[in-house]
Design a protein around this motif. Structure first.
Motif, PDB file in Angstrom:
ATOM      1  N   ARG A  41       0.834  -1.211   0.000  1.00  5.52           N
ATOM      2  CA  ARG A  41       0.000   0.000   0.000  1.00  5.52           C
ATOM      3  C   ARG A  41       0.869   1.263   0.000  1.00  5.52           C
ATOM      4  NH1 ARG A  41      -5.282   0.658   0.888  1.00  5.52           N
ATOM      5  NH2 ARG A  41      -4.896   2.549   2.084  1.00  5.52           N
TER       6      ARG A  41
ATOM      7  N   PRO B 247      -6.372   4.112  -8.366  1.00  9.31           N
ATOM      8  CA  PRO B 247      -6.451   2.659  -8.169  1.00  9.31           C
ATOM      9  C   PRO B 247      -7.399   2.303  -7.025  1.00  9.31           C
ATOM     10  CG  PRO B 247      -4.429   3.517  -7.233  1.00  9.31           C
ATOM     11  CD  PRO B 247      -5.082   4.665  -7.945  1.00  9.31           C
ATOM     12  N   ARG B 248      -7.836   1.052  -6.974  1.00 10.48           N
ATOM     13  CA  ARG B 248      -8.740   0.596  -5.915  1.00 10.48           C
ATOM     14  C   ARG B 248      -8.012   0.150  -4.658  1.00 10.48           C
ATOM     15  NH1 ARG B 248     -13.881   0.205  -6.703  1.00 10.48           N
ATOM     16  NH2 ARG B 248     -14.586   0.478  -8.828  1.00 10.48           N
TER      17      ARG B 248
ATOM     18  N   ARG C   2     -13.440  -6.439  -6.140  1.00  4.66           N
ATOM     19  CA  ARG C   2     -14.002  -6.770  -7.452  1.00  4.66           C
ATOM     20  C   ARG C   2     -13.426  -8.123  -7.830  1.00  4.66           C
ATOM     21  NH1 ARG C   2     -17.327  -2.105  -8.898  1.00  4.66           N
ATOM     22  NH2 ARG C   2     -17.097  -1.208  -6.839  1.00  4.66           N
TER      23      ARG C   2
ATOM     24  N   ARG D  80     -16.466  -9.756  -0.528  1.00  2.85           N
ATOM     25  CA  ARG D  80     -17.390  -8.652  -0.808  1.00  2.85           C
ATOM     26  C   ARG D  80     -16.673  -7.315  -0.938  1.00  2.85           C
ATOM     27  NH1 ARG D  80     -20.125 -10.174  -3.336  1.00  2.85           N
ATOM     28  NH2 ARG D  80     -21.355  -8.303  -3.194  1.00  2.85           N
TER      29      ARG D  80
ATOM     30  N   GLU E 154     -16.771 -15.177  -5.165  1.00  4.06           N
ATOM     31  CA  GLU E 154     -17.802 -14.202  -5.560  1.00  4.06           C
ATOM     32  C   GLU E 154     -18.747 -13.913  -4.400  1.00  4.06           C
ATOM     33  OE1 GLU E 154     -19.711 -15.430  -9.225  1.00  4.06           O
ATOM     34  OE2 GLU E 154     -17.794 -15.846 -10.174  1.00  4.06           O
ATOM     35  N   ALA E 155     -19.011 -14.935  -3.604  1.00  3.34           N
ATOM     36  CA  ALA E 155     -19.961 -14.748  -2.500  1.00  3.34           C
ATOM     37  C   ALA E 155     -19.318 -14.104  -1.270  1.00  3.34           C
ATOM     38  CB  ALA E 155     -20.577 -16.105  -2.115  1.00  3.34           C
TER      39      ALA E 155
ATOM     40  N   PRO F  20      -9.279  -6.824   4.157  1.00  4.66           N
ATOM     41  CA  PRO F  20      -9.874  -5.537   3.766  1.00  4.66           C
ATOM     42  C   PRO F  20      -9.023  -4.725   2.786  1.00  4.66           C
ATOM     43  CG  PRO F  20      -9.283  -5.577   6.125  1.00  4.66           C
ATOM     44  CD  PRO F  20      -9.182  -6.971   5.622  1.00  4.66           C
ATOM     45  N   ASP F  21      -7.716  -4.942   2.765  1.00  3.86           N
ATOM     46  CA  ASP F  21      -6.880  -4.187   1.829  1.00  3.86           C
ATOM     47  C   ASP F  21      -6.899  -4.751   0.412  1.00  3.86           C
ATOM     48  OD1 ASP F  21      -6.154  -2.324   3.678  1.00  3.86           O
ATOM     49  OD2 ASP F  21      -4.250  -3.274   4.216  1.00  3.86           O
TER      50      ASP F  21
ATOM     51  N   ARG G 274      -8.629  -5.391  -2.846  1.00  2.00           N
ATOM     52  CA  ARG G 274      -9.792  -4.761  -3.471  1.00  2.00           C
ATOM     53  C   ARG G 274     -10.113  -5.300  -4.863  1.00  2.00           C
ATOM     54  NH1 ARG G 274     -11.132   0.096  -0.734  1.00  2.00           N
ATOM     55  NH2 ARG G 274     -10.544  -0.239   1.437  1.00  2.00           N
TER      56      ARG G 274
END
Lengths: 563, 563
Positions: B103, B202-203, B310, B307, B303-304, B285-286, B288
């Motif tokens: 990061r 960026p995400r 992407r 969250r 996918e489930a 959480p980091d 993305r």
């Protein structure tokens, strides 16, 4: 099928507008084909104020006919936030009949191609625009917005956002629609040759789940992005804001029929009380795209459960204003006062937390202590709303009892710098009209954080005393990262602070307005130029409109063969 | 920071290639800057065959050094599907140290802008390309691909897909990066004016979860799309195919350092046995963005559950060939024989179900019964693989025991039209090399459906007897809709049947190849021209590469102020 309105006629009417819209996306300069002044309407087949009001009144106390397949009853219980019940009933859909009819309508719409689809969408928007005066009353009496705001945000500004989505969709698909000859050299042998065709293919039925406060403004981007990319669109309005979207669906169906397509490409799914229709539809295997604006809880549920669909959500966030310093103290105060008052703060873009150093700030009017800034802001709001006519025109009505409950509870959270005042509406005595409350909080107290670190939707702002601007910037970062933000605003005369705030917004993906002191407000964005949300923080996973908002709605299908 | 390699130098080296790539995306004509013949390498600083093999051998039986932060041990247990253990250990990452370092590297990379990022990516790809001979051995001895395929698919073709992703990313972000002056007329008053800046942001950290069979070909699109859009990339390889991605990460880090950026923008996360690292990282959480190729079960889990990210997945599908009629019976048979044999059918694009009318088909060699078509195809495969040298060169080795178990079980499902044969590899006696099995099934029998209606990954095909071509088309539709498909192929001389199959593929979003009878095979796609997957059926929610593949990876952040 013979079309009353041919593709050539559509191109003649709308090609120039579409090209101008495509150009505006690139330049991001000011542009709109939809006049925002109510007096601009009344000629060229558009309804004037009186005709619009009459048209709205004629809708009341009767059934709203929509000739869509699979109607199994009637439903509707809208009551205006201004008091009167609307008395309109809408067809209730048997989705087992309606969804197959919508799917059956897809192929000719796909085959029409991106540009024809865009032109049809522009005809729909033009007819919606012509009836903006009618729509203004429909939006006012479902959202509680004051008339002028309902007219502008529910009319031309929403239409702009719809047109923007159409233009993005047209541009993205046009990049895909092509043929290619592929010739790969094979040394001394004959090259390999393939003829390839690429088609933008829709995903399937798109579901738009409408919201109570901005049924058209928040509904049109998804609706038109999905329709323009070839998908049928099922509109599930908020049960208290059905009429604006029902009018929209009716116009869309009318235009689709006249242009030779099936009207079932757009349909309404009004729900019965307590039916929970959105949940049922959201996980239906034929529903492949969802657009939703509303609570974080249901948005999260959709993202987690509607696994068969692409889900675009706008949820709750906590919007921050960093107050560091200003070269225009009065301008800052009046700009903020307006932002806090507009539609009683019932906007996802309204600032909530004003972060003010407890040591005060430097201004062109000298140093101002934290207490002075807060009391001057309170006075600014008070003056702005001192006249009841003006207050009513700015505030509108509270949309529901929950907003009023939050407003009432806010006074007990901290020291009230500005108390809320009840305003009487001359025409609608039952309307709940309230001025905003500003509550002082100490940012260093953990119990204060519980209040300012979550969304308090409605006319409630917190003047949070922070240790320093650096402290404010840290809190801004944490707020965006953990709670999300639709807007960030900052006031500073320091290039260094400006840079720090910019870096936070770039790091955490939030839209930033700097030093707004005039007639542009942080809660407002203009289509074709400003983005609404970024999709990169927890407030929303979509941005209105960026390329990702449309590219998720279609696929590229290739057919290759030897030539 | 001083860069050993400046932006100007990068532009001089790569600007022409980048522009050619951007052009190829639009024309979709044949284009590649990466030679696919092994003999093309050995000059201009590229490794030749001997040097490549030596470089690979030098990697074995030692630690693979990567100077990334937070290494807390070493791990690795790769064994070649050809027999030998690789004996390489990779750094094991302490993600609590590594992720913050990644990061921290983001800001200068974001500030470099889309075109500089693209040029740096092109330098990485160029250095990877120069060592293709080394990579070929690494891919061969992790995936089990035969050398030539490992060279081409793991080398130039994977590099093409990486470059394609870079070009898409550059184009999409360049549309966003701009400034605008916005001037809104206000009647007789002064216009409202705003200066706006738009930045592609960026995400966050992107996670690439690699697969065993195509570590580079399936890994590069996500890796380069994320990196080119400004995101740090953490590569979590399949535990049995670490080396190809470790080499890739090492090269990326070297180039990033030389160009003045932090090497920590690309890092490796090799896992310990049974660690389940992908699951842990996927919900961090980091993280993305996620790119994944592998089983449907884990893809669905991602996918489930991931969250906060992407998620781009390529999972399992069932690929169908509709056999209706042909004007080149021998060409059809030899083309299909090659498609079934290549890499022992261990490709997500290999045809599985051949749907053949039980009444037979019309061909240029006269009417052929169902039995004749199947036995002629079996004979075609048998002849193709009759010579062991050629068989080894086409088949490669089975990648794991599960594939062999499925192959063995297939013979018990129905009548075996073509039995699998064990082939001995002259250099690697421990390799499991098998020719494909073709099993006859009656499509009208419900118990047969259990077999052909799910993916049987490996060298197993089903010759499914159907009532008619119409029946085949219906089954094709149902297969794509319910099971997904990476590829669809059809043989027909009828314009009507061709149209029917095309409509199914457009309706259900699948890529279609028609009447392949020469040197193009349904299981192969060419970057810059062919799409791999559509993202519109259950086999994959991403397509390599379409605009949606890159637009999901960045956001547009706006900063607006009065000028």
């Amino acid at each position: 099928m013979t079309a009353a309105l041919s593709t050539d006629q559509l191109a003649e009417r709308h090609a120039a507008t579409l090209d101008a819209a495509l150009d505006a996306l690139r330049t991001r300069a000011y542009w709109s084909p939809h006049p925002e002044h109510p007096k601009a309407y009344g000629e060229n087949g558009t309804l004037d104020a009186a005709a619009g009001q009459a048209a709205f009144e004629a809708l009341r106390e009767r059934r709203f006919e929509l000739d869509q397949p699979g109607t199994d009853g009637w439903t509707g219980s809208e009551v205006s936030p201004y008091g009167p019940r609307l008395g309109i009933e809408y067809p209730h859909a048997d989705v087992a009949v309606l969804l197959p009819a919508m799917r059956a309508a897809m192929r000719p719409w796909r085959e029409a191609g991106p540009r024809t689809r865009a032109l049809v969408c522009l005809e729909i928007l033009k007819r919606i625009n012509a009836r903006t005066h009618e729509m203004a009353h429909a939006v006012m009496h479902t959202s509680g917005q004051a008339f002028t705001m309902a007219f502008q945000a529910g009319g031309p500004h929403a239409q702009d956002r719809g047109l923007e989505a159409v233009a993005y969709a047209c541009a993205a698909q046009s990049e895909v629609e092509r043929t290619a000859e592929w010739v790969k050299p094979q040394g001394k042998r004959e090259p390999l040759t393939m003829a390839k065709e690429f088609t933008a293919a829709p995903r399937g039925i798109a579901l738009v789940i409408g919201c109570n406060t901005f049924p058209t403004w928040n509904g049109y981007p998804g609706l038109f992005a999905s329709l323009a990319t070839g998908n049928p669109v099922l509109v599930k309005p908020h049960p208290r804001a059905v009429l604006p979207l029902a009018l929209t669906v009716r116009t869309a169906r009318e235009v689709l029929r006249e242009t030779g397509f099936s009207p079932d490409l757009v349909a309404l799914a009004a729900e019965r009380d307590g039916e929970g229709l959105a949940k049922t539809l959201a996980v239906h295997p034929d529903v492949r795209i969802i657009d939703y604006t509303g609570s974080t809880a249901f948005g999260d549920w959709l993202e987690a459960n509607a696994r068969q669909a692409r889900v675009h959500t706008e949820k709750a966030g906590v919007n921050t204003v960093v107050v560091d310093s200003t070269a225009d103290y009065r301008g800052m105060l009046s700009n903020l006062a307006f932002s806090l008052s507009l539609y009683s703060g019932q906007m996802c873009t309204t600032p909530q937390n004003l972060l003010i150093p407890r040591g005060g700030i430097a201004t062109d009017a000298g140093h101002k202590t934290y207490d002075e800034v807060v009391s001057d802001l309170a006075e600014s709001v008070r003056q702005l709303l001192s006249d009841d006519t003006r207050a009513n025109a700015l505030l509108g009505a509270l949309v529901n009892d929950q907003v009023k409950e939050r407003l009432d509870a806010a006074s007990r959270i901290g020291e009230v710098a500005l108390a809320s005042r009840a305003v009487t509406h001359p025409d609608f005595p039952d309307a709940t009209v309230r001025t905003p409350v500003v509550v002082k909080l100490d940012g260093s107290k953990p119990d204060a954080e519980a209040a300012y670190f979550s969304e308090c939707f409605g006319p409630v702002s917190f003047a949070v005393a922070v240790d320093s601007t650096a402290d404010a910037v840290d809190l801004l970062r944490r707020t965006i990262r953990e709670k999300g933000a639709m807007t960030v605003s900052a006031y500073t005369t320091s290039a260094e602070v400006e840079h720090l705030v910019e870096q936070v917004c770039l790091d955490e993906s939030a839209q930033l307005s700097l030093n707004l002191t005039g007639g542009v407000y942080v809660n407002q964005t203009a289509a074709f130029s400003d983005y609404h949300g970024t999709s990169g923080n927890p407030a929303a996973n979509a941005s209105l409109c960026d390329p990702a908002f449309v590219t998720t709605r279609f696929t590229t299908v290739e057919v290759r063969r030897h030539p």
